[in-house]
Design a protein around this motif. Structure first.
Motif, mmCIF file in Angstrom:
data_model
loop_
_atom_site.group_PDB
_atom_site.id
_atom_site.type_symbol
_atom_site.label_atom_id
_atom_site.label_comp_id
_atom_site.label_asym_id
_atom_site.label_seq_id
_atom_site.Cartn_x
_atom_site.Cartn_y
_atom_site.Cartn_z
ATOM 1 N N ARG A 1 0.815 -1.206 0.000
ATOM 2 C CA ARG A 1 0.000 0.000 0.000
ATOM 3 C C ARG A 1 0.855 1.265 0.000
ATOM 4 O O ARG A 1 0.512 2.255 -0.637
ATOM 5 C CB ARG A 1 -0.916 -0.011 1.217
ATOM 6 C CG ARG A 1 -1.810 1.168 1.255
ATOM 7 C CD ARG A 1 -2.788 1.050 2.380
ATOM 8 N NE ARG A 1 -3.525 2.293 2.489
ATOM 9 C CZ ARG A 1 -4.792 2.395 2.743
ATOM 10 N NH1 ARG A 1 -5.475 1.293 2.960
ATOM 11 N NH2 ARG A 1 -5.382 3.550 2.818
ATOM 12 N N GLY A 2 2.015 1.288 0.654
ATOM 13 C CA GLY A 2 2.859 2.475 0.733
ATOM 14 C C GLY A 2 3.861 2.584 -0.398
ATOM 15 O O GLY A 2 4.677 3.496 -0.414
ATOM 16 N N ASP A 3 3.838 1.682 -1.354
ATOM 17 C CA ASP A 3 4.835 1.686 -2.435
ATOM 18 C C ASP A 3 4.416 2.523 -3.646
ATOM 19 O O ASP A 3 5.215 2.736 -4.547
ATOM 20 C CB ASP A 3 5.109 0.258 -2.907
ATOM 21 C CG ASP A 3 5.800 -0.561 -1.840
ATOM 22 O OD1 ASP A 3 6.376 0.049 -0.923
ATOM 23 O OD2 ASP A 3 5.764 -1.811 -1.923
ATOM 24 N N ALA A 4 3.200 2.983 -3.690
ATOM 25 C CA ALA A 4 2.705 3.668 -4.881
ATOM 26 C C ALA A 4 3.461 4.974 -5.145
ATOM 27 O O ALA A 4 3.753 5.305 -6.284
ATOM 28 C CB ALA A 4 1.216 3.957 -4.742
ATOM 29 N N GLY A 5 3.822 5.723 -4.132
ATOM 30 C CA GLY A 5 4.526 6.979 -4.334
ATOM 31 C C GLY A 5 6.014 6.812 -4.592
ATOM 32 O O GLY A 5 6.671 7.718 -5.092
ATOM 33 N N ALA A 6 6.559 5.643 -4.279
ATOM 34 C CA ALA A 6 7.990 5.413 -4.448
ATOM 35 C C ALA A 6 8.383 5.398 -5.928
ATOM 36 O O ALA A 6 9.477 5.819 -6.290
ATOM 37 C CB ALA A 6 8.404 4.115 -3.782
ATOM 38 N N VAL A 7 7.496 4.931 -6.773
ATOM 39 C CA VAL A 7 7.788 4.873 -8.207
ATOM 40 C C VAL A 7 7.965 6.288 -8.758
ATOM 41 O O VAL A 7 8.878 6.548 -9.545
ATOM 42 C CB VAL A 7 6.668 4.118 -8.953
ATOM 43 C CG1 VAL A 7 6.873 4.188 -10.454
ATOM 44 C CG2 VAL A 7 6.604 2.681 -8.491
ATOM 45 N N LEU A 8 7.133 7.196 -8.332
ATOM 46 C CA LEU A 8 7.238 8.577 -8.780
ATOM 47 C C LEU A 8 8.560 9.202 -8.347
ATOM 48 O O LEU A 8 9.208 9.911 -9.129
ATOM 49 C CB LEU A 8 6.060 9.403 -8.238
ATOM 50 C CG LEU A 8 6.035 10.872 -8.629
ATOM 51 C CD1 LEU A 8 5.938 11.009 -10.141
ATOM 52 C CD2 LEU A 8 4.894 11.586 -7.937
ATOM 53 N N VAL A 9 8.999 8.928 -7.143
ATOM 54 C CA VAL A 9 10.271 9.455 -6.641
ATOM 55 C C VAL A 9 11.435 8.888 -7.446
ATOM 56 O O VAL A 9 12.368 9.614 -7.809
ATOM 57 C CB VAL A 9 10.420 9.152 -5.131
ATOM 58 C CG1 VAL A 9 11.802 9.515 -4.653
ATOM 59 C CG2 VAL A 9 9.348 9.869 -4.334
ATOM 60 N N ILE A 10 11.385 7.606 -7.755
ATOM 61 C CA ILE A 10 12.456 6.975 -8.540
ATOM 62 C C ILE A 10 12.507 7.561 -9.955
ATOM 63 O O ILE A 10 13.583 7.871 -10.474
ATOM 64 C CB ILE A 10 12.268 5.442 -8.573
ATOM 65 C CG1 ILE A 10 12.524 4.872 -7.176
ATOM 66 C CG2 ILE A 10 13.188 4.802 -9.594
ATOM 67 C CD1 ILE A 10 12.163 3.420 -7.032
ATOM 68 N N TYR A 11 11.349 7.731 -10.575
ATOM 69 C CA TYR A 11 11.323 8.335 -11.907
ATOM 70 C C TYR A 11 11.825 9.779 -11.882
ATOM 71 O O TYR A 11 12.535 10.208 -12.792
ATOM 72 C CB TYR A 11 9.923 8.281 -12.511
ATOM 73 C CG TYR A 11 9.592 6.959 -13.161
ATOM 74 C CD1 TYR A 11 10.405 6.420 -14.139
ATOM 75 C CD2 TYR A 11 8.455 6.256 -12.795
ATOM 76 C CE1 TYR A 11 10.118 5.214 -14.734
ATOM 77 C CE2 TYR A 11 8.145 5.042 -13.386
ATOM 78 C CZ TYR A 11 8.980 4.524 -14.343
ATOM 79 O OH TYR A 11 8.690 3.335 -14.930
ATOM 80 N N ALA A 12 11.469 10.535 -10.882
ATOM 81 C CA ALA A 12 11.928 11.919 -10.776
ATOM 82 C C ALA A 12 13.442 11.975 -10.608
ATOM 83 O O ALA A 12 14.116 12.810 -11.235
ATOM 84 C CB ALA A 12 11.232 12.612 -9.611
ATOM 85 N N ALA A 13 13.984 11.102 -9.783
ATOM 86 C CA ALA A 13 15.435 11.074 -9.584
ATOM 87 C C ALA A 13 16.149 10.647 -10.871
ATOM 88 O O ALA A 13 17.188 11.218 -11.235
ATOM 89 C CB ALA A 13 15.796 10.138 -8.441
ATOM 90 N N ALA A 14 15.600 9.672 -11.577
ATOM 91 C CA ALA A 14 16.203 9.222 -12.832
ATOM 92 C C ALA A 14 16.142 10.326 -13.890
ATOM 93 O O ALA A 14 17.104 10.535 -14.634
ATOM 94 C CB ALA A 14 15.510 7.964 -13.328
ATOM 95 N N PHE A 15 15.024 11.049 -13.959
ATOM 96 C CA PHE A 15 14.883 12.141 -14.919
ATOM 97 C C PHE A 15 15.893 13.249 -14.628
ATOM 98 O O PHE A 15 16.512 13.797 -15.549
ATOM 99 C CB PHE A 15 13.455 12.695 -14.867
ATOM 100 C CG PHE A 15 13.211 13.819 -15.823
ATOM 101 C CD1 PHE A 15 13.131 13.595 -17.181
ATOM 102 C CD2 PHE A 15 13.077 15.117 -15.359
ATOM 103 C CE1 PHE A 15 12.905 14.637 -18.066
ATOM 104 C CE2 PHE A 15 12.863 16.162 -16.230
ATOM 105 C CZ PHE A 15 12.776 15.924 -17.589
ATOM 106 N N LEU A 16 16.076 13.553 -13.352
ATOM 107 C CA LEU A 16 17.055 14.568 -12.968
ATOM 108 C C LEU A 16 18.470 14.136 -13.359
ATOM 109 O O LEU A 16 19.246 14.937 -13.897
ATOM 110 C CB LEU A 16 16.977 14.822 -11.459
ATOM 111 C CG LEU A 16 17.939 15.865 -10.907
ATOM 112 C CD1 LEU A 16 17.639 17.228 -11.495
ATOM 113 C CD2 LEU A 16 17.849 15.901 -9.394
#
Length: 72
Positions: free
Chosen positions: A4-19
């Motif tokens: 349940r708490g993993d849904a926002g982690a994907v967005l953080v990983i994508y943001a870090a990769a994009f940066l």
């Protein structure tokens, strides 16, 4: 509930990769620009040296009769 708490982690990983990708692209562009500026400066220096050597090879240079406009 598991996951349940993993849904926002994907967005953080994508943001870090994009940066990271944007930073690598910026570094590549800066290094390419630096290389082009170095090549341009080297070509100008080489042209000036060749021109000066050609001027020194003339008979007017050896006779000391060059005018300022010929040198410039």
């Amino acid at each position: 509930m598991p996951g349940r708490g993993d849904a926002g982690a994907v967005l953080v990983i994508y943001a870090a990769a994009f940066l990271a990708i944007c930073l690598f692209a910026a570094i590549a562009i800066d290094l390419g620009n630096l290389s082009q500026n170095h090549r341009t400066a080297q070509n100008a220096t080489d042209s000036a040296a060749i021109s000066g050597a050609g001027l020194m090879a003339t008979a007017q240079f050896h006779a000391g009769t060059l005018t300022q406009s010929q040198v410039v």
